[in-house]
Enzyme design. Sequence first.
Site, PDB file in Angstrom:
ATOM      1  N   HIS A 228       1.018   2.586  15.926  1.00 43.38           N
ATOM      2  CA  HIS A 228       1.574   1.671  14.932  1.00 43.38           C
ATOM      3  C   HIS A 228       1.129   2.058  13.517  1.00 43.38           C
ATOM      4  CE1 HIS A 228       2.685  -2.559  13.595  1.00 43.38           C
ATOM      5  NE2 HIS A 228       1.902  -2.162  12.610  1.00 43.38           N
ATOM      6  N   GLU A 229      -0.165   2.283  13.360  1.00 38.86           N
ATOM      7  CA  GLU A 229      -0.677   2.621  12.038  1.00 38.86           C
ATOM      8  C   GLU A 229      -0.172   3.976  11.552  1.00 38.86           C
ATOM      9  OE1 GLU A 229      -1.893   0.508  10.222  1.00 38.86           O
ATOM     10  OE2 GLU A 229      -2.458  -1.011  11.679  1.00 38.86           O
ATOM     11  N   HIS A 232       3.099   3.585   9.908  1.00 39.94           N
ATOM     12  CA  HIS A 232       2.975   3.218   8.496  1.00 39.94           C
ATOM     13  C   HIS A 232       2.608   4.430   7.645  1.00 39.94           C
ATOM     14  CE1 HIS A 232       3.499  -1.008   9.135  1.00 39.94           C
ATOM     15  NE2 HIS A 232       2.427  -1.117   9.900  1.00 39.94           N
TER      16      HIS A 232
END
Length: 313
Positions: A228-229, A232
């Site tokens: 997920h990170e 980003h």
Amino acid sequence: MIRRVLTLSMAVLVTSALVASPVAAASRGQSALSKHDSDCGAGAHAASTSREATGRDGMVREPALDQTATALPASAKGRAARIPGGFSASVDVYWHIITGNGEGNLTSKQIRDQITVLNNTFGGGEGGADTGFSFSLAGVDRTEYPMWYTTDASGAEHAMKKALKRGDDSDLNVYSTLGGGYLGWAYYPSITETNQSYLDGIVLNWRSVPGASTTYAGRYDQGETLTHESGHWLNLAHTFDGGCKAPGDFVDDTPAMSVPTSGCPEGKDSCPDSPGVDPIHNYMDYSYDTCYTEFTPGQTQRMQDAWLFYRAS
């Protein structure tokens, strides 16, 4: 005193003790940042907001943080699709293990297992799009420093990253800490164009790494917080950013959603007037790791184009 152990081998993590001294940080600048979850989620902030995002269980997922996701310039869109033979990018990962009184000292196997998860999820191994990104462990260092271990997005984070950051804009720096009470946070690639480029990278709660802890068992313990990170870090917003209104997350094939997900509630539809149900299986929602399965082709295009615009040398 800060105690560092520098590991230079990718295959066998060899340790040698030395006293830490500040290391020159990366050069370019930045200030668009993206934040991620508390003890209950994985995410970074993409839409400009001052509220704390929460999941359906009411638990805080990330701290309030000014952050704006934007569309890529028209000149940057579609570049990856025009590469002869297709897009591919190999990302070197520099892992910085920060411990506090010995807590958080990940093993070399746990780090390798986490990199395996990263490659599997970005390679479409759970059923989503193959994004063309692969990740290789380029180095590991270990620092015993309680102030950094417990840091949030504050002065301590700045000092930690100025001392430890390695590589250039195409290299991913991961700092495993207690996460400041969150699962982690990441900075959008636009930060490489500001005077705070040293912040570029991911702070990761070490307890989300596979096999590292039972703290998040059954929720966030399969290593997909880092997926997920990393989304980003490659310019993806949350699927729920922007709510039911366009442009949302700036990706056309992720159905609109207004409420972050907790767990894996099939059929959740927080934007009933928009086509499709909430993309709860998308890595950029707040679902449990067991619920995550995909990046979409549209997200893949945005990541690839952002890589060429911000990170490719």
